[in-house]
Design an enzyme around this catalytic site. Sequence first.
Site, PDB file in Angstrom:
ATOM      1  N   ARG A  80       0.881  -1.176   0.000  1.00  0.00           N
ATOM      2  CA  ARG A  80       0.000   0.000   0.000  1.00  0.00           C
ATOM      3  C   ARG A  80       0.911   1.217   0.000  1.00  0.00           C
ATOM      4  O   ARG A  80       1.630   1.474   0.972  1.00  0.00           O
ATOM      5  CB  ARG A  80      -0.892  -0.029   1.245  1.00  0.00           C
TER       6      ARG A  80
ATOM      7  N   HIS B 227      -7.234   1.580  -6.803  1.00  0.00           N
ATOM      8  CA  HIS B 227      -7.534   0.775  -5.610  1.00  0.00           C
ATOM      9  C   HIS B 227      -8.317  -0.469  -6.073  1.00  0.00           C
ATOM     10  O   HIS B 227      -9.510  -0.610  -5.790  1.00  0.00           O
ATOM     11  CB  HIS B 227      -8.352   1.598  -4.626  1.00  0.00           C
TER      12      HIS B 227
ATOM     13  N   GLN C   2     -10.528  -2.700  -3.740  1.00  0.00           N
ATOM     14  CA  GLN C   2     -11.798  -2.084  -3.375  1.00  0.00           C
ATOM     15  C   GLN C   2     -12.851  -2.341  -4.441  1.00  0.00           C
ATOM     16  O   GLN C   2     -14.020  -2.611  -4.136  1.00  0.00           O
ATOM     17  CB  GLN C   2     -11.611  -0.586  -3.176  1.00  0.00           C
TER      18      GLN C   2
ATOM     19  N   ASP D 191     -16.439   9.093  -2.460  1.00  0.00           N
ATOM     20  CA  ASP D 191     -15.246   8.832  -1.649  1.00  0.00           C
ATOM     21  C   ASP D 191     -14.834  10.158  -1.018  1.00  0.00           C
ATOM     22  O   ASP D 191     -15.337  11.231  -1.389  1.00  0.00           O
ATOM     23  CB  ASP D 191     -14.123   8.272  -2.528  1.00  0.00           C
TER      24      ASP D 191
ATOM     25  N   CYS E 107     -16.038   3.664   0.011  1.00  0.00           N
ATOM     26  CA  CYS E 107     -14.979   2.718   0.387  1.00  0.00           C
ATOM     27  C   CYS E 107     -14.477   2.917   1.811  1.00  0.00           C
ATOM     28  O   CYS E 107     -13.773   2.061   2.332  1.00  0.00           O
ATOM     29  CB  CYS E 107     -13.829   2.798  -0.612  1.00  0.00           C
TER      30      CYS E 107
ATOM     31  N   ARG F  55     -14.452  -6.551   1.504  1.00  0.00           N
ATOM     32  CA  ARG F  55     -13.006  -6.453   1.280  1.00  0.00           C
ATOM     33  C   ARG F  55     -12.330  -7.753   1.705  1.00  0.00           C
ATOM     34  O   ARG F  55     -11.431  -8.259   1.022  1.00  0.00           O
ATOM     35  CB  ARG F  55     -12.420  -5.271   2.062  1.00  0.00           C
TER      36      ARG F  55
END
Length: 316
Positions: free
Chosen positions: A113, A140, A143, A231, A273, A301
């Site tokens: 990440r 991402h 996600q 988001d 998310c 997830r």
Amino acid sequence: MSAALKTTGGGSDAPRHFLELMDLDTPTLRHMLELGRRSKRGEAPGQPLAGKTVALIFELPSTRTRVSFEVGIRQLGGTPLVLTAKEIQLNRGESIKDTARVLSRYVDAIMLRTADVAQMRELAEYATIPVINGLTNISHPCQLMADVMTFEEHRGPIAGQVVAWTGDGNNVAQSYIQAAARFGFILRIATPPELEPPAELLAWARREGARIELSNDPVAAVQGARAVVTDCWISMSDEKTAAAQNRHNMLMPFQLNSALLRHAAPDAIVLHCLPAHRGEEITDEVMDGPQSVVFDEAENRLHAQKGILLWAFGAG
């Protein structure tokens, strides 16, 4: 196409990297989702990752990515090894290339990440084990696998459905563009002109057959949509910058509130998310309302990433 958007190569013996949705074809992504669904139903075979160690490297803070990967690896019988940037020599100037070569001798896969997509690509180039993208500044993908899983649990096949994005054309929005090309849904994106997603990525998606509508009008984007997605407005690296307040002012018309949601289909679901900045990009009324599946999305997830892990290890 820029280096950030090039797909991975390699022959049959190459490790199974999960870097971008655009790197993989639809049947492969569908297979991962099915593996995740089987795992969620308790149908995963035994302990398929027994004896395997997965390094989880975090250059950015995380709640869902860290916990879901760590728990998922343990549930599959493997051992997670959590590392932060301060704990390894990357923080003191060791190259990504050398880090990839060393970790490939110790562990069986790496999840990274990072804010820097170039680091992700270089890690995958030199690693001889699978590398999984846990988030970068441009995407991402984990996600999006969870989001597709969540939509289909609640509303059936996503192909042909209208999904609306309102807010910043950020990394999650850019993965939505890739997902539209791979999963066949109609994507409407509403952003301020200054925050539109990259034209190059949109052009790629349209060449792949994606149906994407880009506008600066959130009401038009949301009209009749079966899912409405947003988001946070400020990325972690930008939270304390002088431009943050200007960004808030720019994005306020794109807030996901009850007035905007009324323009969506009556049975539309709401996705975010997380983490959410309540009262900014989404209101409490929507976040906690009957159309929100945000916490199902967060749970998925775990299951979607288990599917990715099973695929990466050739265990499904």
